[in-house]
Scaffold this active site. Structure first.
Site, PDB file in Angstrom:
ATOM      1  N   CYS A  84      -4.252  -1.826   0.492  1.00 21.83           N
ATOM      2  CA  CYS A  84      -3.877  -2.227  -0.341  1.00 21.83           C
ATOM      3  C   CYS A  84      -3.481  -3.306  -1.236  1.00 21.83           C
ATOM      4  O   CYS A  84      -4.719  -3.834  -0.679  1.00 21.83           O
ATOM      5  CB  CYS A  84      -2.444  -1.704  -0.075  1.00 21.83           C
ATOM      6  SG  CYS A  84      -1.534  -0.141   0.852  1.00 21.83           S
ATOM      7  N   ARG A 118      -0.841   1.065  -2.803  1.00 26.20           N
ATOM      8  CA  ARG A 118      -0.796   1.891  -2.246  1.00 26.20           C
ATOM      9  C   ARG A 118      -2.580   2.780  -1.434  1.00 26.20           C
ATOM     10  O   ARG A 118      -2.681   3.790  -2.973  1.00 26.20           O
ATOM     11  CB  ARG A 118       0.683   3.101  -1.920  1.00 26.20           C
ATOM     12  CG  ARG A 118      -0.145   3.454   0.061  1.00 26.20           C
ATOM     13  CD  ARG A 118       1.325   4.186   0.059  1.00 26.20           C
ATOM     14  NE  ARG A 118       0.957   3.856   1.849  1.00 26.20           N
ATOM     15  CZ  ARG A 118       1.840   5.416   2.512  1.00 26.20           C
ATOM     16  NH1 ARG A 118       2.129   6.529   1.524  1.00 26.20           N
ATOM     17  NH2 ARG A 118       1.398   6.071   3.589  1.00 26.20           N
ATOM     18  N   ASP A 165       2.739   1.740  10.083  1.00 25.06           N
ATOM     19  CA  ASP A 165       2.870   0.378  11.066  1.00 25.06           C
ATOM     20  C   ASP A 165       3.732  -0.710  10.058  1.00 25.06           C
ATOM     21  O   ASP A 165       3.871  -1.241  10.054  1.00 25.06           O
ATOM     22  CB  ASP A 165       1.251  -0.127  10.658  1.00 25.06           C
ATOM     23  CG  ASP A 165       0.432   0.232  10.161  1.00 25.06           C
ATOM     24  OD1 ASP A 165       0.326   0.949   8.713  1.00 25.06           O
ATOM     25  OD2 ASP A 165      -1.025  -0.705   9.486  1.00 25.06           O
ATOM     26  N   GLY A 170     -20.411  -3.870  11.231  1.00 26.24           N
ATOM     27  CA  GLY A 170     -20.527  -5.263  12.336  1.00 26.24           C
ATOM     28  C   GLY A 170     -20.163  -6.672  12.123  1.00 26.24           C
ATOM     29  O   GLY A 170     -21.013  -7.226  12.510  1.00 26.24           O
TER      30      GLY A 170
END
Length: 568
Positions: A2, A47, A97, A365
């Site tokens: 966000c 958001r 979360d 990665g």
């Protein structure tokens, strides 16, 4: 993922906060929110909904007592485990979360940070004590910028929002000259703009009655030193294997589609294999890669070879030279600071494509080379910070004598007795990882897409760096343990292929297809308010030599382009 913003001080911040939130709309198009503690604080949030998509999880988010308000950017990957540990302490009303993070802070205070496995920058306003607490994750995956004056404290996820708060946009000459002379992107607290600082990775700040205190909460070097020494190679491979799989598994926690980026190297091959070995219905997980239709640089054949061992849909994203001028201007406006070059532009198109395909989260990665000594200069014992060049990519002579007077290189700590480990430490904390994370955060957020780096899981990095040198390098072959762990998952033709540092024909394009574009940017510098920073004759000479074939490196040319683009 966000955008956060805020202002602290005894003013009416409504108009300024709205401008800051609007400037970061690309970071979170799913919802906007503000909170005002009149004449004390204003918090804003953009958001991008990834976990718990309901409006109940919009931010600024508050606890049941409405004492604490949080704005949070990032993901806490172990939030389910943390939530379970708090079940007797907090009555959760969402599946987010964000609420877990706030509950954890309410119970543990500053010590909550050590319990988090994730990427984050967040700020919590205590309406009772009129105190701000803010923190940034261990490696600085998520940004946190701030500016402090006598009467006001401003923070945000991007520098442009700081400038929207009224801070004048003035280049930081000291850092710009180090950029041109030595390729520096700054120390952990610096930015390229005067009056704008960044909270260093692994630090938190507290603002109370105008007093600002910044404290380090994560010391990477000490954590590596504390790691139990694993002398048995078979045991080390087993531990590394398990950490790899768990790091990828955690980063698939999302309530939206997750895909991954892939190139032709070992790290991407590892990510591809881990995704397919660890996920149910893995063949439906979409992969993305870029190419330029130049066989000297493209990794498409390697990518297609890797993908052929699985069945993931592969989206091939083409970057053409004709796109570079306008795309450079666009991405420069999102970056706010200089970025790496044409590979970053190509990478940005990957995120645009993913977003158009409905994929809101991509895995990458990043971080494996630094933890397992994967760059060529780790084995050649040079002081280089650039992979695959034979001469200096910098040209300090383009600076005027006044600008370069008294200039010195950035100095980095050497906390380890081992010189190789000190190079890894430099790249992780001061050079390669900080700049790559900034480039990647901005290009992913430009298209409202979240990027996750499983190989930067702190457990994996600490363990990898703590391993004996012979576990990382054998017979001049880097990343030994990773190659051997992944042997049963990927072909040896890929797992033992040499690292390829170049991915785009930047050198050739700047000389030919983009020649007019480069010259326009150089002319812009000559007629700017900052022309006196440079030796203009030397700029002309440098460009002339480049066009005549002195182009082992193109970075010193791209530096000029970068500077010009950011003068707007």
């Amino acid at each position: 993922m966000c955008g956060i913003s805020g202002l602290i001080g005894h003013e009416d911040f409504e108009l300024l906060l709205c401008a800051m939130v609007e400037s970061q709309a690309h970071r979170g198009p799913d919802a906007e929110g503000v909170f005002y503690d009149k004449n004390f604080a204003a918090l804003g949030h953009n958001r991008l909904s990834i976990i718990d998509l309901s409006p109940k999880s919009n931010q600024p988010f508050t606890d049941h007592s409405k004492r604490y308000y949080i704005v949070f950017n990032g993901e806490i990957y172990n939030y389910l485990e943390l939530k379970a540990s708090l079940r007797h302490d907090y009555n959760f009303i969402t599946q987010s979360d964000t609420e877990v993070l706030l509950a954890l802070y309410i119970k543990y205070g500053v010590s909550c940070l050590g319990k988090l496995n994730g990427m984050f920058s967040f700020a919590i306003w205590d309406t009772k004590k009129k105190k701000l607490f803010a923190a940034r994750d261990r490696f600085g995956v998520k940004p946190f910028y701030y500016s402090k004056s006598q009467n006001r404290f401003v923070f945000s996820s991007e520098i442009k929002a700081i400038h929207k708060s009224g801070i004048k946009k003035t280049p930081n000459q000291d850092l710009w000259r180090r950029y041109f002379a030595f390729g520096s992107y700054g120390l952990p607290n610096e930015t390229f703009w005067e009056g704008v600082c960044q909270l260093p990775a692994g630090h938190f700040l507290e603002l109370n009655e105008g007093n600002l205190n910044i404290t380090q909460w994560y010391d990477f070097a000490s954590q590596v030193i504390k790691q139990p020494l694993v002398k048995n190679y078979t045991e080390a491979k087993e531990q590394y294997h398990d950490l790899l799989f768990d790091s990828v598994k955690l980063r698939f926690r999302a309530d939206v589609p997750v895909g991954f980026n892939v190139s032709g190297g070992l790290d991407s091959s590892t990510l591809l294999a881990l995704v397919n070995q660890s996920q149910v219905n893995s063949t439906k997980i979409e992969a993305f890669t870029f190419y330029t239709n130049d066989k000297r640089y493209d990794e498409l054949s390697w990518v297609e070879q890797m993908i052929s061992h699985y069945s993931n849909p592969l989206h091939k994203v083409l970057l053409k030279a004709i796109e570079v001028p306008e795309l450079s201007k666009l991405i420069s406006s999102f970056q706010d600071e200089p970025f790496g070059g044409i590979p970053t532009l190509a990478y940005s198109k990957v995120f645009k494509t993913a977003r158009n395909k409905g994929v809101k989260v991509l895995l990458d990665g990043q971080g494996m080379d630094e933890q397992l000594a994967g760059y060529d200069y780790y084995t050649t014992n040079t002081k280089s910070t650039i992979q695959g060049v034979t001469k200096s990519p910098f040209n300090p002579k383009i600076l005027s004598e006044d600008t370069s007077d008294g200039m010195g290189k950035d100095q980095y700590p050497s906390p380890f007795e081992d010189s190789l480990l000190n190079l890894q430490y430099r790249d992780l904390i001061y050079t390669k990882i900080p700049r790559a994370l900034r480039f990647n955060d901005r290009v992913s957020m430009a298209y409202s897409t979240e990027l996750r780096e499983p190989f930067l899981d702190y457990r994996l990095v600490e363990f990898g760096c703590s391993l004996p040198i012979e576990f990382k390098i054998k017979d001049q072959q880097n990343k030994r343990i990773l190659r051997e762990v992944m042997t049963k998952y990927i072909p040896q033709s890929i797992s033992y292929a040499p690292k390829r540092p170049l991915q785009t024909p930047q050198r050739e394009w700047l000389e030919k297809e983009l020649k007019q574009f480069v010259e326009e940017q150089i002319d812009k510098i000559k007629y700017s308010n900052y022309a006196h920073w440079f030796n203009l004759n030397e700029i002309d000479n440098t460009w002339s030599l480049y066009l005549k074939g002195d182009n082992d490196s193109s970075f010193h040319i791209w530096q000029l382009v970068n500077f010009s683009l950011l003068l707007n």
